[in-house]
Design an enzyme around this catalytic site. Structure first.
Site, PDB file in Angstrom:
ATOM      1  N   HIS A   1       0.848  -1.195   0.000  1.00 44.21           N
ATOM      2  CA  HIS A   1       0.000   0.000   0.000  1.00 44.21           C
ATOM      3  C   HIS A   1       0.883   1.245   0.000  1.00 44.21           C
ATOM      4  O   HIS A   1       2.093   1.172   0.240  1.00 44.21           O
ATOM      5  CB  HIS A   1      -0.973   0.005   1.186  1.00 44.21           C
ATOM      6  CG  HIS A   1      -0.314   0.099   2.530  1.00 44.21           C
ATOM      7  ND1 HIS A   1       0.489  -0.888   3.052  1.00 44.21           N
ATOM      8  CD2 HIS A   1      -0.348   1.080   3.482  1.00 44.21           C
ATOM      9  CE1 HIS A   1       0.910  -0.538   4.249  1.00 44.21           C
ATOM     10  NE2 HIS A   1       0.425   0.655   4.527  1.00 44.21           N
TER      11      HIS A   1
ATOM     12  N   HIS B   1       1.571   3.921   1.849  1.00 42.79           N
ATOM     13  CA  HIS B   1       2.022   4.690   3.000  1.00 42.79           C
ATOM     14  C   HIS B   1       3.540   4.690   2.971  1.00 42.79           C
ATOM     15  O   HIS B   1       4.169   3.666   2.682  1.00 42.79           O
ATOM     16  CB  HIS B   1       1.492   4.093   4.312  1.00 42.79           C
ATOM     17  CG  HIS B   1       0.137   4.606   4.692  1.00 42.79           C
ATOM     18  ND1 HIS B   1      -0.689   3.944   5.572  1.00 42.79           N
ATOM     19  CD2 HIS B   1      -0.534   5.728   4.311  1.00 42.79           C
ATOM     20  CE1 HIS B   1      -1.817   4.636   5.724  1.00 42.79           C
ATOM     21  NE2 HIS B   1      -1.739   5.714   4.969  1.00 42.79           N
TER      22      HIS B   1
ATOM     23  N   ASP C   1       6.085   4.454   4.849  1.00 45.70           N
ATOM     24  CA  ASP C   1       6.951   3.477   5.505  1.00 45.70           C
ATOM     25  C   ASP C   1       6.966   2.137   4.773  1.00 45.70           C
ATOM     26  O   ASP C   1       7.680   1.215   5.172  1.00 45.70           O
ATOM     27  CB  ASP C   1       6.549   3.284   6.970  1.00 45.70           C
ATOM     28  CG  ASP C   1       5.109   2.833   7.155  1.00 45.70           C
ATOM     29  OD1 ASP C   1       4.224   3.343   6.436  1.00 45.70           O
ATOM     30  OD2 ASP C   1       4.853   1.974   8.027  1.00 45.70           O
ATOM     31  N   HIS C   2       6.230   2.051   3.670  1.00 48.55           N
ATOM     32  CA  HIS C   2       6.193   0.821   2.882  1.00 48.55           C
ATOM     33  C   HIS C   2       6.746   1.008   1.463  1.00 48.55           C
ATOM     34  O   HIS C   2       6.921   0.019   0.756  1.00 48.55           O
ATOM     35  CB  HIS C   2       4.766   0.276   2.806  1.00 48.55           C
ATOM     36  CG  HIS C   2       4.252  -0.200   4.129  1.00 48.55           C
ATOM     37  ND1 HIS C   2       4.221  -1.521   4.498  1.00 48.55           N
ATOM     38  CD2 HIS C   2       3.780   0.499   5.196  1.00 48.55           C
ATOM     39  CE1 HIS C   2       3.730  -1.632   5.721  1.00 48.55           C
ATOM     40  NE2 HIS C   2       3.458  -0.417   6.164  1.00 48.55           N
TER      41      HIS C   2
ATOM     42  N   HIS D   1      -7.717  -0.778   5.880  1.00 47.24           N
ATOM     43  CA  HIS D   1      -6.750   0.184   6.402  1.00 47.24           C
ATOM     44  C   HIS D   1      -7.219   1.583   6.015  1.00 47.24           C
ATOM     45  O   HIS D   1      -8.246   1.747   5.350  1.00 47.24           O
ATOM     46  CB  HIS D   1      -5.364  -0.136   5.829  1.00 47.24           C
ATOM     47  CG  HIS D   1      -4.244   0.582   6.517  1.00 47.24           C
ATOM     48  ND1 HIS D   1      -4.140   0.673   7.875  1.00 47.24           N
ATOM     49  CD2 HIS D   1      -3.157   1.245   6.009  1.00 47.24           C
ATOM     50  CE1 HIS D   1      -3.056   1.352   8.191  1.00 47.24           C
ATOM     51  NE2 HIS D   1      -2.442   1.719   7.075  1.00 47.24           N
TER      52      HIS D   1
ATOM     53  N   ASP E   1      -0.677  -3.445   5.937  1.00 46.52           N
ATOM     54  CA  ASP E   1      -1.371  -2.964   7.128  1.00 46.52           C
ATOM     55  C   ASP E   1      -2.848  -3.340   7.055  1.00 46.52           C
ATOM     56  O   ASP E   1      -3.488  -3.193   6.009  1.00 46.52           O
ATOM     57  CB  ASP E   1      -1.206  -1.453   7.252  1.00 46.52           C
ATOM     58  CG  ASP E   1       0.233  -1.065   7.579  1.00 46.52           C
ATOM     59  OD1 ASP E   1       1.075  -1.969   7.697  1.00 46.52           O
ATOM     60  OD2 ASP E   1       0.500   0.145   7.699  1.00 46.52           O
TER      61      ASP E   1
ATOM     62  N   HIS F   1       5.811  -5.316  11.910  1.00 50.15           N
ATOM     63  CA  HIS F   1       5.211  -3.970  11.957  1.00 50.15           C
ATOM     64  C   HIS F   1       4.896  -3.600  13.414  1.00 50.15           C
ATOM     65  O   HIS F   1       3.772  -3.309  13.789  1.00 50.15           O
ATOM     66  CB  HIS F   1       3.941  -3.929  11.089  1.00 50.15           C
ATOM     67  CG  HIS F   1       3.540  -2.544  10.668  1.00 50.15           C
ATOM     68  ND1 HIS F   1       2.639  -1.790  11.375  1.00 50.15           N
ATOM     69  CD2 HIS F   1       3.898  -1.787   9.603  1.00 50.15           C
ATOM     70  CE1 HIS F   1       2.465  -0.635  10.759  1.00 50.15           C
ATOM     71  NE2 HIS F   1       3.220  -0.606   9.686  1.00 50.15           N
TER      72      HIS F   1
END
Length: 317
Positions: free
Chosen positions: A63, A65, A67-68, A140, A210, A269
């Site tokens: 996805h 975001h 941090d990914h 999410h 997530d 995570h």
């Protein structure tokens, strides 16, 4: 062997102990590897492992975001600098193509290799050399997905012991049998079915992004060999949050995987509040899951390596 190397296991931001999300997947007797998510500084993490950018074949993003996937621009540029000009494919949700095109355009970055970008949708399926992959939707704050991975069955493995017993040593005739063709040896016709071992089922695993609802994975969890899933909070911590966020708790995750019969669980995570130097250690997450889940459980740390064997047992290396 199916082997996993965790390159980042923190939720949201890097810490002294953990970088943000990234996970490497390898299959036995394969000359390439696959990356799932690519948080900031993933390439720095790779330097501390045996993984090489030249053998990286495909990247899957769960996805959008940061941090990914914020580690992608640097990794793509370093691939060129390392003169690793083999093609690279990136699978991600809608928007990943625009992001990467913007980065390469603004920075005037000429990669020098073929970059294939595929924007997937829920329920899409893809076939690779060693496995098939299906896109599963999660719950999410943005569109987030899981990857259901089914290793190919091995259905043409020869019974070499039986062949050697009749005097047939490894040769081109073995290849004919593996391709389903009859052969003649010492004047006798040999049929493939008489010298082929039973099919060896491929292993199954899910690598999830997530997700606040582990149960949404439904039937794909049933008798699953391995689930890699976020576990950001304990239930008590989550219940005390003034603003709720769409992440899983240890208790929720454990309840679902126990009910569905998941054989092995690796939780990742991890929220930064669970650390070695604070009052809340990661063992709080482990204990809460273990209280509700009786399968094999691991809490991933950066650089942990795990192996899923043919007997559906996960071992930490």
């Amino acid at each position: 062997m199916v082997q996993l190397t965790f390159l980042g296991t923190s939720a949201g931001k890097p810490t002294r102990e953990r970088n943000v999300s990234a996970l490497a997947l390898e299959f036995e007797q394969d000359n390439k590897w696959y990356l799932f998510d690519c948080g900031e500084a993933t390439q720095h993490q790779m330097i501390r492992t045996r993984l090489t950018i030249g053998k990286l074949d495909t990247i899957f993003i769960t996805h959008l975001h940061g941090d990914h996937y914020y580690g992608l621009p640097g990794l793509l540029a370093s691939k060129k600098l390392d003169t690793a000009f083999n093609p690279l494919s990136i699978y991600g949700p809608k928007g990943i193509k625009k992001f990467l095109e913007c980065v390469t355009d603004v920075s005037s970055e000429y990669l020098g290799y073929d970059l294939k970008i595929i924007e997937y949708e829920a329920q899409d399926s893809f076939v690779f050399d060693r496995f098939s992959l299906k896109i599963l939707p999660l719950v999410h704050s943005v569109e987030s997905f899981a990857f259901y991975i089914k290793e190919n069955d091995i259905s043409n493995k020869l019974n070499e012991k039986k062949l050697r017993a009749i005097g047939l040593e490894p040769s081109s005739l073995y290849g004919e049998l593996q391709r389903g063709k009859s052969i003649t040896f010492k004047g006798k016709k040999l049929e493939p079915k008489d010298f082929t071992l039973d099919t060896i089922p491929g292993r199954s695993l899910i690598i999830a992004g997530d997700n606040s609802r582990p149960d949404i994975l439904g039937r794909y969890l049933e008798d699953l060999d391995l689930l890699v899933h976020e576990c950001t909070y304990t239930q008590e911590t989550y219940d005390s949050l003034p603003v709720k966020v769409l992440h899983s708790t240890a208790q929720e995750l454990a309840t679902v995987v126990q009910e569905k019969g998941v054989k092995n669980l690796i939780a990742s995570h991890i929220n930064p509040r669970y650390n070695k130097n604070g009052t809340m250690g990661v063992e709080m997450i482990y204990n809460e899951i273990k209280h509700n889940y009786k399968g094999r459980l691991f809490i991933a740390n950066d650089f942990d390596e795990y192996r899923l064997d043919r007997d559906s047992v996960v071992e930490k290396l």
